[in-house]
Design a protein around this motif. Structure first.
Motif, PDB file in Angstrom:
ATOM      1  N   HIS A 133       0.882  -1.173   0.000  1.00 33.44           N
ATOM      2  CA  HIS A 133       0.000   0.000   0.000  1.00 33.44           C
ATOM      3  C   HIS A 133       0.918   1.221   0.000  1.00 33.44           C
ATOM      4  CE1 HIS A 133      -3.831   2.146   0.696  1.00 33.44           C
ATOM      5  NE2 HIS A 133      -2.951   3.106   0.950  1.00 33.44           N
ATOM      6  N   THR A 134       0.806   2.044  -1.024  1.00 35.20           N
ATOM      7  CA  THR A 134       1.705   3.192  -1.171  1.00 35.20           C
ATOM      8  C   THR A 134       1.057   4.468  -0.644  1.00 35.20           C
ATOM      9  OG1 THR A 134       2.813   2.220  -3.077  1.00 35.20           O
ATOM     10  CG2 THR A 134       2.953   4.612  -2.844  1.00 35.20           C
ATOM     11  N   PHE A 135       1.792   5.152   0.212  1.00 39.53           N
ATOM     12  CA  PHE A 135       1.355   6.448   0.729  1.00 39.53           C
ATOM     13  C   PHE A 135       2.170   7.535   0.022  1.00 39.53           C
ATOM     14  CE2 PHE A 135       0.596   3.367   4.122  1.00 39.53           C
ATOM     15  CZ  PHE A 135      -0.698   3.674   4.513  1.00 39.53           C
ATOM     16  N   ILE A 136       1.518   8.307  -0.837  1.00 40.40           N
ATOM     17  CA  ILE A 136       2.223   9.407  -1.509  1.00 40.40           C
ATOM     18  C   ILE A 136       2.381  10.534  -0.500  1.00 40.40           C
ATOM     19  CG2 ILE A 136       2.127  11.112  -3.352  1.00 40.40           C
ATOM     20  CD1 ILE A 136       0.378   9.127  -4.925  1.00 40.40           C
ATOM     21  N   GLU A 137       3.648  10.796  -0.169  1.00 38.99           N
ATOM     22  CA  GLU A 137       3.935  11.686   0.944  1.00 38.99           C
ATOM     23  C   GLU A 137       4.033  13.142   0.483  1.00 38.99           C
ATOM     24  OE1 GLU A 137       6.930  10.727   4.268  1.00 38.99           O
ATOM     25  OE2 GLU A 137       8.092  11.601   2.658  1.00 38.99           O
ATOM     26  N   PHE A 156      -1.543  10.542  -7.793  1.00 34.35           N
ATOM     27  CA  PHE A 156      -2.625   9.663  -7.354  1.00 34.35           C
ATOM     28  C   PHE A 156      -3.519   9.276  -8.542  1.00 34.35           C
ATOM     29  CE2 PHE A 156      -6.871   8.795  -5.709  1.00 34.35           C
ATOM     30  CZ  PHE A 156      -6.631   7.968  -4.621  1.00 34.35           C
ATOM     31  N   SER A 157      -3.916  10.267  -9.331  1.00 36.32           N
ATOM     32  CA  SER A 157      -4.823  10.010 -10.464  1.00 36.32           C
ATOM     33  C   SER A 157      -4.194   9.074 -11.486  1.00 36.32           C
ATOM     34  CB  SER A 157      -5.178  11.313 -11.185  1.00 36.32           C
ATOM     35  OG  SER A 157      -5.694  12.208 -10.273  1.00 36.32           O
ATOM     36  N   SER A 158      -2.870   9.186 -11.678  1.00 34.94           N
ATOM     37  CA  SER A 158      -2.204   8.355 -12.678  1.00 34.94           C
ATOM     38  C   SER A 158      -2.130   6.890 -12.273  1.00 34.94           C
ATOM     39  CB  SER A 158      -0.771   8.838 -12.932  1.00 34.94           C
ATOM     40  OG  SER A 158      -0.755  10.198 -13.168  1.00 34.94           O
ATOM     41  N   TYR A 159      -2.144   6.617 -10.973  1.00 31.15           N
ATOM     42  CA  TYR A 159      -1.858   5.236 -10.544  1.00 31.15           C
ATOM     43  C   TYR A 159      -2.942   4.571  -9.710  1.00 31.15           C
ATOM     44  CZ  TYR A 159       2.980   5.837 -12.123  1.00 31.15           C
ATOM     45  OH  TYR A 159       4.104   6.035 -12.869  1.00 31.15           O
ATOM     46  N   PHE A 160      -3.954   5.300  -9.251  1.00 25.04           N
ATOM     47  CA  PHE A 160      -4.822   4.674  -8.243  1.00 25.04           C
ATOM     48  C   PHE A 160      -5.675   3.535  -8.789  1.00 25.04           C
ATOM     49  CE2 PHE A 160      -9.362   5.932  -8.366  1.00 25.04           C
ATOM     50  CZ  PHE A 160      -9.347   6.866  -9.397  1.00 25.04           C
ATOM     51  N   HIS A 161      -5.775   3.423 -10.123  1.00 27.11           N
ATOM     52  CA  HIS A 161      -6.510   2.292 -10.699  1.00 27.11           C
ATOM     53  C   HIS A 161      -5.681   1.012 -10.656  1.00 27.11           C
ATOM     54  CE1 HIS A 161      -9.769   4.738 -12.094  1.00 27.11           C
ATOM     55  NE2 HIS A 161      -8.917   5.594 -12.619  1.00 27.11           N
ATOM     56  N   SER A 162      -4.353   1.169 -10.610  1.00 28.95           N
ATOM     57  CA  SER A 162      -3.494  -0.007 -10.750  1.00 28.95           C
ATOM     58  C   SER A 162      -2.762  -0.424  -9.483  1.00 28.95           C
ATOM     59  CB  SER A 162      -2.461   0.248 -11.856  1.00 28.95           C
ATOM     60  OG  SER A 162      -1.717   1.410 -11.563  1.00 28.95           O
ATOM     61  N   MET A 163      -2.843   0.364  -8.411  1.00 28.93           N
ATOM     62  CA  MET A 163      -2.180  -0.036  -7.160  1.00 28.93           C
ATOM     63  C   MET A 163      -2.844   0.663  -5.959  1.00 28.93           C
ATOM     64  SD  MET A 163       1.381   1.983  -8.034  1.00 28.93           S
ATOM     65  CE  MET A 163       2.221   1.909  -6.458  1.00 28.93           C
ATOM     66  N   PRO A 164      -2.808   0.032  -4.770  1.00 28.78           N
ATOM     67  CA  PRO A 164      -3.412   0.666  -3.596  1.00 28.78           C
ATOM     68  C   PRO A 164      -2.644   1.942  -3.211  1.00 28.78           C
ATOM     69  CG  PRO A 164      -3.016  -1.681  -3.217  1.00 28.78           C
ATOM     70  CD  PRO A 164      -2.284  -1.308  -4.464  1.00 28.78           C
ATOM     71  N   LEU A 165      -3.338   3.051  -3.174  1.00 32.29           N
ATOM     72  CA  LEU A 165      -2.681   4.351  -2.988  1.00 32.29           C
ATOM     73  C   LEU A 165      -3.416   5.242  -1.995  1.00 32.29           C
ATOM     74  CD1 LEU A 165      -1.743   6.028  -6.414  1.00 32.29           C
ATOM     75  CD2 LEU A 165      -0.194   5.150  -4.674  1.00 32.29           C
ATOM     76  N   SER A 166      -2.643   6.081  -1.328  1.00 31.44           N
ATOM     77  CA  SER A 166      -3.197   7.155  -0.496  1.00 31.44           C
ATOM     78  C   SER A 166      -2.369   8.407  -0.728  1.00 31.44           C
ATOM     79  CB  SER A 166      -3.052   6.827   0.992  1.00 31.44           C
ATOM     80  OG  SER A 166      -3.709   5.648   1.344  1.00 31.44           O
TER      81      SER A 166
END
Ligand SMILES: [Zn+2]
Length: 404
Positions: A133-137, A156-166
Protein backbone atom coordinates in the motif's frame (compact mmCIF):
# COMPACT_ATOMS: atom_id res chain seq x y z
CA UNK A 1 -3.60 -30.06 0.30
CA UNK A 2 -0.61 -29.59 2.66
CA UNK A 3 -0.60 -30.35 6.38
CA UNK A 4 2.04 -28.42 8.32
CA UNK A 5 3.03 -29.09 11.92
CA UNK A 6 5.57 -27.53 14.28
CA UNK A 7 6.18 -27.16 18.03
CA UNK A 8 3.77 -24.23 17.91
CA UNK A 9 1.47 -22.58 15.43
CA UNK A 10 0.82 -18.87 15.90
CA UNK A 11 -2.52 -18.15 14.24
CA UNK A 12 -2.37 -14.33 14.28
CA UNK A 13 -3.33 -13.80 17.92
CA UNK A 14 -2.31 -16.87 19.90
CA UNK A 15 0.22 -19.69 20.08
CA UNK A 16 -1.26 -23.17 19.68
CA UNK A 17 0.42 -26.39 20.69
CA UNK A 18 -0.31 -29.70 19.00
CA UNK A 19 -2.02 -28.05 16.07
CA UNK A 20 -1.88 -28.73 12.34
CA UNK A 21 -2.19 -26.07 9.67
CA UNK A 22 -4.05 -27.23 6.59
CA UNK A 23 -3.50 -25.32 3.35
CA UNK A 24 -5.08 -25.99 -0.03
CA UNK A 25 -3.15 -26.14 -3.28
CA UNK A 26 -3.75 -22.44 -4.00
CA UNK A 27 -2.06 -21.43 -0.76
CA UNK A 28 -5.37 -20.62 0.94
CA UNK A 29 -5.83 -21.56 4.56
CA UNK A 30 -8.27 -24.44 4.84
CA UNK A 31 -8.30 -24.90 8.61
CA UNK A 32 -6.30 -25.43 11.80
CA UNK A 33 -6.76 -28.83 13.41
CA UNK A 34 -6.48 -28.52 17.20
CA UNK A 35 -5.09 -31.09 19.63
CA UNK A 36 -4.05 -33.18 16.72
CA UNK A 37 -1.77 -35.78 18.26
CA UNK A 38 -2.24 -38.49 15.72
CA UNK A 39 0.23 -38.57 12.87
CA UNK A 40 -1.30 -38.83 9.45
CA UNK A 41 0.36 -39.58 6.14
CA UNK A 42 1.77 -36.65 4.23
CA UNK A 43 2.19 -34.38 7.26
CA UNK A 44 5.24 -32.12 7.22
CA UNK A 45 6.92 -31.37 10.55
CA UNK A 46 8.99 -28.24 11.20
CA UNK A 47 11.20 -27.36 14.10
CA UNK A 48 10.02 -23.99 15.37
CA UNK A 49 6.92 -21.79 15.18
CA UNK A 50 4.73 -21.44 12.10
CA UNK A 51 3.21 -17.98 11.76
CA UNK A 52 1.44 -15.90 9.10
CA UNK A 53 3.54 -13.71 6.78
CA UNK A 54 4.68 -10.44 8.37
CA UNK A 55 3.24 -7.02 7.68
CA UNK A 56 5.81 -4.23 7.56
CA UNK A 57 3.62 -1.25 8.37
CA UNK A 58 6.22 1.40 7.58
CA UNK A 59 8.97 1.53 4.97
CA UNK A 60 10.35 3.93 2.36
CA UNK A 61 11.50 1.67 -0.45
CA UNK A 62 12.68 4.68 -2.48
CA UNK A 63 15.34 5.48 0.15
CA UNK A 64 16.96 2.04 -0.11
CA UNK A 65 20.12 3.42 -1.77
CA UNK A 66 20.85 5.38 1.43
CA UNK A 67 21.89 2.13 3.13
CA UNK A 68 25.06 2.69 5.18
CA UNK A 69 25.24 6.34 4.08
CA UNK A 70 23.96 8.18 7.14
CA UNK A 71 25.77 8.25 10.49
CA UNK A 72 23.90 6.81 13.48
CA UNK A 73 22.72 8.47 16.72
CA UNK A 74 22.86 12.07 15.50
CA UNK A 75 19.22 12.92 16.19
CA UNK A 76 16.29 13.59 13.88
CA UNK A 77 17.22 17.06 12.61
CA UNK A 78 20.73 15.94 11.60
CA UNK A 79 19.25 12.83 10.00
CA UNK A 80 16.82 14.87 7.89
CA UNK A 81 19.64 17.26 6.90
CA UNK A 82 21.75 14.30 5.77
CA UNK A 83 18.89 12.88 3.69
CA UNK A 84 18.44 16.23 1.94
CA UNK A 85 22.15 16.85 1.35
CA UNK A 86 22.76 13.38 -0.14
CA UNK A 87 19.70 13.54 -2.37
CA UNK A 88 21.52 14.43 -5.58
CA UNK A 89 24.83 12.67 -5.01
CA UNK A 90 23.72 9.06 -4.45
CA UNK A 91 23.07 6.79 -7.40
CA UNK A 92 21.66 3.29 -7.88
CA UNK A 93 18.16 4.03 -6.58
CA UNK A 94 16.36 1.59 -8.88
CA UNK A 95 18.70 -1.35 -8.21
CA UNK A 96 18.58 -0.72 -4.46
CA UNK A 97 14.76 -0.70 -4.54
CA UNK A 98 14.70 -4.11 -6.23
CA UNK A 99 17.26 -5.55 -3.81
CA UNK A 100 15.25 -4.24 -0.84
CA UNK A 101 12.02 -5.73 -2.20
CA UNK A 102 13.70 -9.15 -2.53
CA UNK A 103 15.19 -8.81 0.94
CA UNK A 104 11.70 -8.29 2.40
CA UNK A 105 10.33 -11.29 0.48
CA UNK A 106 13.13 -13.47 1.83
CA UNK A 107 12.43 -12.24 5.35
CA UNK A 108 8.82 -13.39 5.20
CA UNK A 109 7.24 -9.97 4.73
CA UNK A 110 4.06 -10.26 2.67
CA UNK A 111 2.58 -6.76 2.92
CA UNK A 112 4.11 -3.31 3.31
CA UNK A 113 2.87 0.20 4.02
CA UNK A 114 5.36 2.11 1.88
CA UNK A 115 5.98 5.84 1.70
CA UNK A 116 6.76 7.40 -1.69
CA UNK A 117 7.59 10.94 -2.69
CA UNK A 118 7.57 10.05 -6.37
CA UNK A 119 6.99 7.05 -8.64
CA UNK A 120 10.57 5.62 -8.66
CA UNK A 121 9.55 2.52 -6.74
CA UNK A 122 6.16 1.95 -8.38
CA UNK A 123 7.21 -0.58 -11.07
CA UNK A 124 9.01 -2.77 -8.52
CA UNK A 125 5.99 -2.63 -6.22
CA UNK A 126 3.56 -3.49 -9.00
CA UNK A 127 5.63 -6.51 -10.05
CA UNK A 128 6.46 -7.79 -6.57
CA UNK A 129 4.79 -10.72 -4.82
CA UNK A 130 4.53 -8.45 -1.79
CA UNK A 131 1.27 -6.51 -1.37
CA UNK A 132 2.21 -2.82 -1.16
CA UNK A 133 0.00 0.00 0.00
CA UNK A 134 1.71 3.19 -1.17
CA UNK A 135 1.36 6.45 0.73
CA UNK A 136 2.22 9.41 -1.51
CA UNK A 137 3.94 11.69 0.94
CA UNK A 138 3.30 15.42 0.80
CA UNK A 139 4.98 18.26 2.67
CA UNK A 140 4.76 21.99 2.22
CA UNK A 141 7.52 23.32 4.39
CA UNK A 142 9.11 25.09 1.47
CA UNK A 143 6.31 24.91 -1.08
CA UNK A 144 2.88 26.35 -1.41
CA UNK A 145 0.38 23.81 -0.11
CA UNK A 146 -1.79 24.13 -3.21
CA UNK A 147 1.11 23.24 -5.55
CA UNK A 148 2.19 20.33 -3.40
CA UNK A 149 -1.35 19.03 -3.11
CA UNK A 150 -1.85 19.25 -6.90
CA UNK A 151 1.41 17.34 -7.43
CA UNK A 152 0.16 14.57 -5.14
CA UNK A 153 -3.26 14.50 -6.72
CA UNK A 154 -1.78 14.10 -10.20
CA UNK A 155 0.39 11.19 -9.09
CA UNK A 156 -2.63 9.66 -7.35
CA UNK A 157 -4.82 10.01 -10.46
CA UNK A 158 -2.20 8.36 -12.68
CA UNK A 159 -1.86 5.24 -10.54
CA UNK A 160 -4.82 4.67 -8.24
CA UNK A 161 -6.51 2.29 -10.70
CA UNK A 162 -3.49 -0.01 -10.75
CA UNK A 163 -2.18 -0.04 -7.16
CA UNK A 164 -3.41 0.67 -3.60
CA UNK A 165 -2.68 4.35 -2.99
CA UNK A 166 -3.20 7.15 -0.50
CA UNK A 167 -2.13 10.76 -0.29
CA UNK A 168 -0.54 11.36 3.08
CA UNK A 169 1.14 14.01 5.21
CA UNK A 170 4.85 13.53 5.96
CA UNK A 171 4.77 14.84 9.52
CA UNK A 172 3.22 17.53 11.72
CA UNK A 173 6.42 19.57 11.56
CA UNK A 174 6.67 19.67 7.76
CA UNK A 175 2.98 20.16 6.89
CA UNK A 176 0.74 23.15 7.26
CA UNK A 177 -2.75 22.80 8.67
CA UNK A 178 -4.13 23.69 5.26
CA UNK A 179 -2.26 20.83 3.56
CA UNK A 180 -3.40 18.30 6.16
CA UNK A 181 -6.98 19.49 5.73
CA UNK A 182 -6.78 19.12 1.94
CA UNK A 183 -5.48 15.56 2.37
CA UNK A 184 -8.29 14.86 4.85
CA UNK A 185 -10.84 15.96 2.29
CA UNK A 186 -9.29 13.72 -0.37
CA UNK A 187 -9.07 10.76 2.04
CA UNK A 188 -12.72 11.18 2.95
CA UNK A 189 -13.66 11.01 -0.72
CA UNK A 190 -11.50 7.98 -1.57
CA UNK A 191 -11.67 6.21 1.83
CA UNK A 192 -8.04 5.21 2.16
CA UNK A 193 -5.76 4.89 5.19
CA UNK A 194 -3.36 7.70 6.13
CA UNK A 195 0.14 7.46 7.54
CA UNK A 196 1.97 10.24 9.37
CA UNK A 197 5.32 10.37 11.18
CA UNK A 198 4.27 11.32 14.69
CA UNK A 199 6.23 12.71 17.66
CA UNK A 200 9.55 11.24 16.59
CA UNK A 201 11.36 13.85 18.66
CA UNK A 202 10.46 16.18 21.51
CA UNK A 203 11.29 19.18 19.32
CA UNK A 204 8.09 18.50 17.37
CA UNK A 205 6.00 18.92 20.53
CA UNK A 206 7.93 22.05 21.49
CA UNK A 207 7.25 23.47 18.06
CA UNK A 208 3.51 23.01 18.41
CA UNK A 209 3.43 24.25 21.98
CA UNK A 210 5.61 27.33 21.65
CA UNK A 211 6.70 27.82 18.05
CA UNK A 212 10.28 27.37 19.14
CA UNK A 213 12.70 24.68 20.23
CA UNK A 214 15.55 22.73 18.70
CA UNK A 215 13.71 21.28 15.73
CA UNK A 216 12.09 24.60 14.90
CA UNK A 217 15.42 26.42 15.08
CA UNK A 218 17.12 23.85 12.91
CA UNK A 219 14.44 23.97 10.23
CA UNK A 220 13.78 27.67 10.09
CA UNK A 221 16.95 29.35 11.28
CA UNK A 222 18.88 28.82 8.05
CA UNK A 223 15.98 28.76 5.63
CA UNK A 224 13.43 31.24 4.52
CA UNK A 225 10.48 29.18 3.36
CA UNK A 226 9.55 29.98 -0.21
CA UNK A 227 5.87 30.25 0.67
CA UNK A 228 6.41 32.65 3.56
CA UNK A 229 5.08 36.17 3.16
CA UNK A 230 5.84 39.06 5.43
CA UNK A 231 2.52 38.59 7.21
CA UNK A 232 3.41 34.96 7.95
CA UNK A 233 6.76 35.78 9.48
CA UNK A 234 7.72 37.15 12.82
CA UNK A 235 9.52 39.97 11.09
CA UNK A 236 12.81 38.76 12.50
CA UNK A 237 15.93 38.37 10.41
CA UNK A 238 15.26 34.65 10.28
CA UNK A 239 11.86 35.08 8.67
CA UNK A 240 10.30 32.33 10.77
CA UNK A 241 6.87 31.03 9.91
CA UNK A 242 4.67 30.93 13.00
CA UNK A 243 2.09 28.55 11.67
CA UNK A 244 2.63 26.33 14.68
CA UNK A 245 2.16 27.53 18.28
CA UNK A 246 -1.04 25.84 19.24
CA UNK A 247 -0.19 25.52 22.93
CA UNK A 248 -0.56 21.73 22.87
CA UNK A 249 1.53 18.77 21.70
CA UNK A 250 1.55 18.07 17.98
CA UNK A 251 -0.70 15.00 18.26
CA UNK A 252 -3.25 16.83 20.41
CA UNK A 253 -3.37 19.54 17.78
CA UNK A 254 -3.35 17.97 14.32
CA UNK A 255 -5.32 14.81 15.21
CA UNK A 256 -8.44 17.00 15.21
CA UNK A 257 -7.78 17.84 11.54
CA UNK A 258 -7.73 14.18 10.46
CA UNK A 259 -10.59 12.28 8.80
CA UNK A 260 -12.85 10.23 11.04
CA UNK A 261 -13.53 7.54 8.43
CA UNK A 262 -9.91 6.68 7.54
CA UNK A 263 -7.59 4.43 9.48
CA UNK A 264 -4.59 6.50 10.62
CA UNK A 265 -1.13 4.98 10.99
CA UNK A 266 0.80 7.06 13.52
CA UNK A 267 4.45 6.24 12.88
CA UNK A 268 7.20 6.19 15.57
CA UNK A 269 5.44 7.86 18.56
CA UNK A 270 8.66 7.85 20.58
CA UNK A 271 7.55 11.06 22.32
CA UNK A 272 3.87 10.25 22.74
CA UNK A 273 2.59 10.41 26.32
CA UNK A 274 -0.33 9.06 28.32
CA UNK A 275 -1.87 12.53 28.10
CA UNK A 276 -1.75 12.32 24.28
CA UNK A 277 -3.45 8.91 24.30
CA UNK A 278 -6.06 10.18 26.79
CA UNK A 279 -6.69 13.11 24.46
CA UNK A 280 -7.39 10.80 21.51
CA UNK A 281 -9.67 8.57 23.55
CA UNK A 282 -11.58 11.44 25.11
CA UNK A 283 -11.85 13.87 22.22
CA UNK A 284 -11.79 11.64 19.14
CA UNK A 285 -13.55 8.44 20.21
CA UNK A 286 -14.40 7.54 16.61
CA UNK A 287 -10.88 7.95 15.23
CA UNK A 288 -9.51 4.62 13.95
CA UNK A 289 -5.77 4.32 14.34
CA UNK A 290 -2.68 2.17 14.78
CA UNK A 291 0.52 3.10 16.55
CA UNK A 292 3.36 1.79 14.37
CA UNK A 293 6.69 1.32 16.13
CA UNK A 294 10.04 1.13 14.31
CA UNK A 295 12.48 0.31 17.14
CA UNK A 296 15.61 -0.25 15.07
CA UNK A 297 15.13 3.03 13.21
CA UNK A 298 14.63 4.93 16.49
CA UNK A 299 17.82 3.32 17.81
CA UNK A 300 19.69 4.22 14.61
CA UNK A 301 18.61 7.84 14.48
CA UNK A 302 18.50 8.87 18.10
CA UNK A 303 19.33 5.89 20.33
CA UNK A 304 15.72 5.87 21.51
CA UNK A 305 13.08 3.22 22.22
CA UNK A 306 9.35 3.67 21.48
CA UNK A 307 7.18 3.24 24.63
CA UNK A 308 5.60 -0.05 23.57
CA UNK A 309 4.52 -0.86 27.13
CA UNK A 310 2.49 2.36 27.28
CA UNK A 311 0.71 1.56 24.02
CA UNK A 312 -0.08 -2.02 25.01
CA UNK A 313 -1.28 -0.94 28.46
CA UNK A 314 -3.74 1.34 26.68
CA UNK A 315 -4.85 -1.54 24.44
CA UNK A 316 -3.96 0.33 21.25
CA UNK A 317 -3.53 -1.46 17.95
CA UNK A 318 0.27 -1.61 17.66
CA UNK A 319 2.02 -2.65 14.45
CA UNK A 320 5.67 -2.95 13.43
CA UNK A 321 7.68 -1.08 10.78
CA UNK A 322 11.26 -1.32 9.65
CA UNK A 323 11.36 2.26 8.36
CA UNK A 324 13.79 2.72 5.45
CA UNK A 325 17.33 1.54 4.83
CA UNK A 326 18.41 5.14 5.42
CA UNK A 327 17.85 4.50 9.14
CA UNK A 328 18.11 0.73 9.38
CA UNK A 329 20.72 -1.81 8.38
CA UNK A 330 18.12 -4.35 7.24
CA UNK A 331 14.43 -4.89 6.50
CA UNK A 332 13.69 -7.71 8.89
CA UNK A 333 10.65 -7.82 11.16
CA UNK A 334 12.03 -10.61 13.39
CA UNK A 335 14.93 -8.39 14.39
CA UNK A 336 12.55 -5.49 15.11
CA UNK A 337 10.65 -7.85 17.43
CA UNK A 338 13.88 -8.98 19.05
CA UNK A 339 14.85 -5.34 19.71
CA UNK A 340 11.45 -4.77 21.37
CA UNK A 341 11.82 -7.93 23.44
CA UNK A 342 15.22 -6.72 24.67
CA UNK A 343 13.67 -3.43 25.82
CA UNK A 344 10.40 -4.86 27.16
CA UNK A 345 11.04 -8.31 28.59
CA UNK A 346 7.51 -8.45 30.06
CA UNK A 347 5.89 -8.30 26.61
CA UNK A 348 5.07 -11.83 25.47
CA UNK A 349 6.06 -13.46 22.20
CA UNK A 350 2.35 -13.77 21.43
CA UNK A 351 1.91 -10.01 21.79
CA UNK A 352 4.93 -9.29 19.60
CA UNK A 353 3.82 -11.65 16.85
CA UNK A 354 0.30 -10.22 16.96
CA UNK A 355 1.76 -6.76 16.27
CA UNK A 356 3.77 -8.12 13.33
CA UNK A 357 0.87 -9.95 11.68
CA UNK A 358 -2.78 -9.36 12.65
CA UNK A 359 -2.35 -5.74 13.79
CA UNK A 360 -0.34 -4.71 10.73
CA UNK A 361 -3.00 -6.19 8.44
CA UNK A 362 -5.67 -4.28 10.33
CA UNK A 363 -3.69 -1.04 9.99
CA UNK A 364 -3.53 -1.39 6.21
CA UNK A 365 -7.12 -2.63 5.91
CA UNK A 366 -6.05 -5.95 4.39
CA UNK A 367 -7.26 -8.34 7.10
CA UNK A 368 -9.51 -10.02 4.53
CA UNK A 369 -6.41 -11.81 3.18
CA UNK A 370 -3.49 -11.19 5.50
CA UNK A 371 -2.33 -11.40 9.09
CA UNK A 372 -3.98 -14.60 10.33
CA UNK A 373 -4.39 -18.32 9.69
CA UNK A 374 -8.11 -18.27 9.00
CA UNK A 375 -10.10 -20.12 6.40
CA UNK A 376 -9.96 -18.51 2.96
CA UNK A 377 -7.05 -16.15 3.71
CA UNK A 378 -3.69 -16.24 1.92
CA UNK A 379 -1.40 -14.77 4.56
CA UNK A 380 1.76 -16.71 3.61
CA UNK A 381 3.51 -19.04 6.04
CA UNK A 382 6.74 -18.28 7.91
CA UNK A 383 8.83 -20.64 10.00
CA UNK A 384 10.60 -19.09 12.99
CA UNK A 385 13.58 -21.22 13.94
CA UNK A 386 15.93 -21.25 16.94
CA UNK A 387 13.36 -20.12 19.50
CA UNK A 388 14.07 -20.30 23.24
CA UNK A 389 11.10 -22.57 23.96
CA UNK A 390 11.87 -22.87 27.69
CA UNK A 391 11.15 -19.14 28.12
CA UNK A 392 9.10 -18.60 24.95
CA UNK A 393 11.45 -15.88 23.73
CA UNK A 394 13.16 -14.92 20.52
CA UNK A 395 16.92 -15.21 20.51
CA UNK A 396 19.61 -13.24 18.73
CA UNK A 397 20.03 -16.34 16.57
CA UNK A 398 16.31 -16.69 15.73
CA UNK A 399 15.86 -16.86 11.97
CA UNK A 400 12.99 -16.76 9.57
CA UNK A 401 12.28 -19.08 6.70
CA UNK A 402 9.52 -18.29 4.25
CA UNK A 403 7.64 -21.51 3.54
CA UNK A 404 4.82 -20.09 1.47
ZN1 LIG B 1 9.55 6.94 7.93
Amino acid sequence: MRKLKAQYIFDGVQLLKLATLVINKNGKIETILHNNTTETAGEEFFNGILCPGFVNAHCHLELSHYRNQIPQHTGLSEFVKNIVSLRNSLSGAMEAIQVADLEMQRNGIVAVGDISNNDTSFVTKQQSSIHYHTFIELLDLFNKNSQEFERGKQLFSSYFHSMPLSLTAHSPYTCSRKLIERITEHATEYEYPLSIHNQECEGENEMYRTNSGTLYEQIFADNTPAGATSSQTTGSANAKRPFFKYGKTSLQTYSTWLPQNSHILFIHNTHTSQADIDFLKRNLPNLQYTFVVCPKSNAYIAGEVPPLDLFLKNKLNVAIGTDSLASNTELNIVNELFALQQAFSEVSLEQLLTCATHNGARALGIQRNFGAFEKGKTPGVNLLEHIDFANMKLQRTTTIQKLL
